[in-house]
Write a protein that holds these residues in place. Structure first.
Motif, PDB file in Angstrom:
ATOM      1  N   GLU A 180      -1.493   7.238  50.334  1.00 56.72           N
ATOM      2  CA  GLU A 180      -0.493   7.956  49.519  1.00 56.72           C
ATOM      3  C   GLU A 180      -1.079   9.205  48.860  1.00 56.72           C
ATOM      4  O   GLU A 180      -0.427  10.244  48.797  1.00 56.72           O
ATOM      5  N   ILE A 181      -2.298   9.106  48.372  1.00 49.60           N
ATOM      6  CA  ILE A 181      -2.938  10.240  47.691  1.00 49.60           C
ATOM      7  C   ILE A 181      -3.131  11.407  48.658  1.00 49.60           C
ATOM      8  O   ILE A 181      -2.856  12.558  48.314  1.00 49.60           O
ATOM      9  N   GLU A 182      -3.580  11.108  49.872  1.00 45.63           N
ATOM     10  CA  GLU A 182      -3.784  12.164  50.871  1.00 45.63           C
ATOM     11  C   GLU A 182      -2.463  12.818  51.255  1.00 45.63           C
ATOM     12  O   GLU A 182      -2.388  14.040  51.437  1.00 45.63           O
ATOM     13  N   ILE A 183      -1.405  12.017  51.334  1.00 43.01           N
ATOM     14  CA  ILE A 183      -0.083  12.573  51.663  1.00 43.01           C
ATOM     15  C   ILE A 183       0.391  13.474  50.540  1.00 43.01           C
ATOM     16  O   ILE A 183       0.869  14.591  50.787  1.00 43.01           O
ATOM     17  N   GLU A 184       0.248  13.026  49.292  1.00 42.86           N
ATOM     18  CA  GLU A 184       0.636  13.851  48.141  1.00 42.86           C
ATOM     19  C   GLU A 184      -0.136  15.164  48.141  1.00 42.86           C
ATOM     20  O   GLU A 184       0.420  16.225  47.854  1.00 42.86           O
TER      21      GLU A 184
ATOM     22  N   SER B 271       1.423  18.882  48.326  1.00 41.20           N
ATOM     23  CA  SER B 271       1.158  19.862  47.276  1.00 41.20           C
ATOM     24  C   SER B 271       0.523  21.136  47.820  1.00 41.20           C
ATOM     25  O   SER B 271       0.694  22.206  47.253  1.00 41.20           O
ATOM     26  N   GLN B 272      -0.188  21.038  48.926  1.00 44.39           N
ATOM     27  CA  GLN B 272      -0.816  22.212  49.536  1.00 44.39           C
ATOM     28  C   GLN B 272       0.064  22.827  50.624  1.00 44.39           C
ATOM     29  O   GLN B 272      -0.370  23.695  51.368  1.00 44.39           O
ATOM     30  N   ASN B 273       1.304  22.346  50.715  1.00 43.47           N
ATOM     31  CA  ASN B 273       2.275  22.833  51.704  1.00 43.47           C
ATOM     32  C   ASN B 273       1.824  22.651  53.149  1.00 43.47           C
ATOM     33  O   ASN B 273       2.268  23.367  54.036  1.00 43.47           O
ATOM     34  N   ALA B 274       0.933  21.705  53.394  1.00 40.48           N
ATOM     35  CA  ALA B 274       0.546  21.399  54.768  1.00 40.48           C
ATOM     36  C   ALA B 274       1.698  20.696  55.480  1.00 40.48           C
ATOM     37  O   ALA B 274       1.902  20.863  56.675  1.00 40.48           O
ATOM     38  N   ILE B 275       2.447  19.887  54.712  1.00 40.48           N
ATOM     39  CA  ILE B 275       3.665  19.273  55.230  1.00 40.48           C
ATOM     40  C   ILE B 275       4.766  19.533  54.202  1.00 40.48           C
ATOM     41  O   ILE B 275       4.496  19.695  53.017  1.00 40.48           O
ATOM     42  N   THR B 276       5.997  19.576  54.675  1.00 41.98           N
ATOM     43  CA  THR B 276       7.108  19.933  53.790  1.00 41.98           C
ATOM     44  C   THR B 276       7.418  18.857  52.760  1.00 41.98           C
ATOM     45  O   THR B 276       7.652  19.165  51.601  1.00 41.98           O
ATOM     46  N   SER B 277       7.417  17.604  53.191  1.00 40.41           N
ATOM     47  CA  SER B 277       7.711  16.510  52.265  1.00 40.41           C
ATOM     48  C   SER B 277       7.255  15.196  52.880  1.00 40.41           C
ATOM     49  O   SER B 277       6.958  15.122  54.072  1.00 40.41           O
ATOM     50  N   LYS B 278       7.241  14.153  52.042  1.00 38.73           N
ATOM     51  CA  LYS B 278       6.897  12.829  52.552  1.00 38.73           C
ATOM     52  C   LYS B 278       7.934  12.355  53.571  1.00 38.73           C
ATOM     53  O   LYS B 278       7.601  11.661  54.523  1.00 38.73           O
ATOM     54  N   GLN B 279       9.196  12.755  53.383  1.00 36.60           N
ATOM     55  CA  GLN B 279      10.255  12.333  54.294  1.00 36.60           C
ATOM     56  C   GLN B 279      10.038  12.887  55.705  1.00 36.60           C
ATOM     57  O   GLN B 279      10.453  12.280  56.682  1.00 36.60           O
TER      58      GLN B 279
ATOM     59  N   PRO C 161       1.349   8.048  57.996  1.00 34.30           N
ATOM     60  CA  PRO C 161       1.032   8.530  59.348  1.00 34.30           C
ATOM     61  C   PRO C 161      -0.405   8.221  59.762  1.00 34.30           C
ATOM     62  O   PRO C 161      -1.281   8.047  58.927  1.00 34.30           O
ATOM     63  N   TYR C 162      -0.577   8.157  61.055  1.00 35.99           N
ATOM     64  CA  TYR C 162      -1.912   8.094  61.622  1.00 35.99           C
ATOM     65  C   TYR C 162      -2.379   9.529  61.820  1.00 35.99           C
ATOM     66  O   TYR C 162      -1.581  10.423  62.077  1.00 35.99           O
ATOM     67  N   VAL C 163      -3.677   9.723  61.721  1.00 38.11           N
ATOM     68  CA  VAL C 163      -4.259  11.007  62.091  1.00 38.11           C
ATOM     69  C   VAL C 163      -5.345  10.733  63.119  1.00 38.11           C
ATOM     70  O   VAL C 163      -6.000   9.685  63.092  1.00 38.11           O
ATOM     71  N   PHE C 164      -5.510  11.675  64.031  1.00 37.48           N
ATOM     72  CA  PHE C 164      -6.430  11.497  65.144  1.00 37.48           C
ATOM     73  C   PHE C 164      -7.484  12.593  65.129  1.00 37.48           C
ATOM     74  O   PHE C 164      -7.167  13.765  64.981  1.00 37.48           O
ATOM     75  N   THR C 165      -8.725  12.175  65.311  1.00 38.92           N
ATOM     76  CA  THR C 165      -9.818  13.132  65.427  1.00 38.92           C
ATOM     77  C   THR C 165      -9.822  13.674  66.858  1.00 38.92           C
ATOM     78  O   THR C 165      -9.005  13.268  67.691  1.00 38.92           O
ATOM     79  N   GLU C 166     -10.749  14.533  67.132  1.00 37.19           N
ATOM     80  CA  GLU C 166     -10.869  15.104  68.475  1.00 37.19           C
ATOM     81  C   GLU C 166     -11.000  13.995  69.532  1.00 37.19           C
ATOM     82  O   GLU C 166     -10.359  14.034  70.579  1.00 37.19           O
TER      83      GLU C 166
END
Length: 173
Positions: free
Chosen positions: A61-65, A69-77, A84-89
């Motif tokens: 949750e903290i990483e999503i927030e 806040s840094q506008n990397a994503i528009t919203s949690k929705q 979400p999952y995130v994938f490295t190289e």
């Protein structure tokens, strides 16, 4: 087999730096692979042994927030309601093997090329920064040496002035 034509900048803009790693969100990869995000997550769950922690991890949750806040994503929705999952190289490359589509294979290759070019770019910038730092240190050292020379010159000039001063002869009042 048609060639995928997507500018590198589009892929680069979907790469984030989280937990000191360059990663991509599952929803972004699903969009690039032209699959439903739900299907991508299903395949990952079915093949969980192929995705160790350094290939893929789930955001908290903290990483999503922080991303919101840094506008990397528009919203949690926009993430679809789940963490979400995130994938490295490495995870991106592994995804192509579990999705088993021509598009996934081609896109994975393209994404890996972007990761490599990004790594090269960062390495080049690091080398450049190190060179600039080395030049700054030399300049600082040169400045100190020049100041020292001027200090010595001032001392020499003071000694020369004192050397030529004579005691005055004559009547003193």
């Amino acid at each position: 087999m048609s060639q995928i034509i997507i500018p590198n900048e589009i892929i680069t803009n979907k790469i984030y730096f989280i937990r000191n790693q360059k990663v991509m969100l599952d929803r972004d990869l699903a969009e690039l692979y032209e699959v439903e995000p739900r299907r991508l997550r299903e395949q990952v769950k079915r093949n969980s042994t192929k995705f160790p922690e350094h290939f893929m991890f789930r955001l908290n949750e903290i990483e999503i927030e922080l991303m919101v806040s840094q506008n990397a994503i528009t919203s949690k929705q926009s993430l679809g309601g789940s963490l979400p999952y995130v994938f490295t190289e490495h995870g991106v490359l592994q995804l192509a093997s579990v999705l088993k589509s021509e598009r996934a294979t081609q896109m994975s290759i393209k994404i890996i090329e972007v990761f490599v070019s990004l790594r090269d770019f960062l390495t080049d910038n690091l080398n450049l920064k190190l060179e600039v730092d080395m030049i700054k240190k030399k300049l600082i050292n040169h400045d100190k040496n020049i100041e020292l020379v001027f200090t010595y010159l001032d001392e020499l000039m003071d000694k020369q002035e004192n050397k030529f001063e004579r005691t005055k002869i004559g009547y003193k009042k």
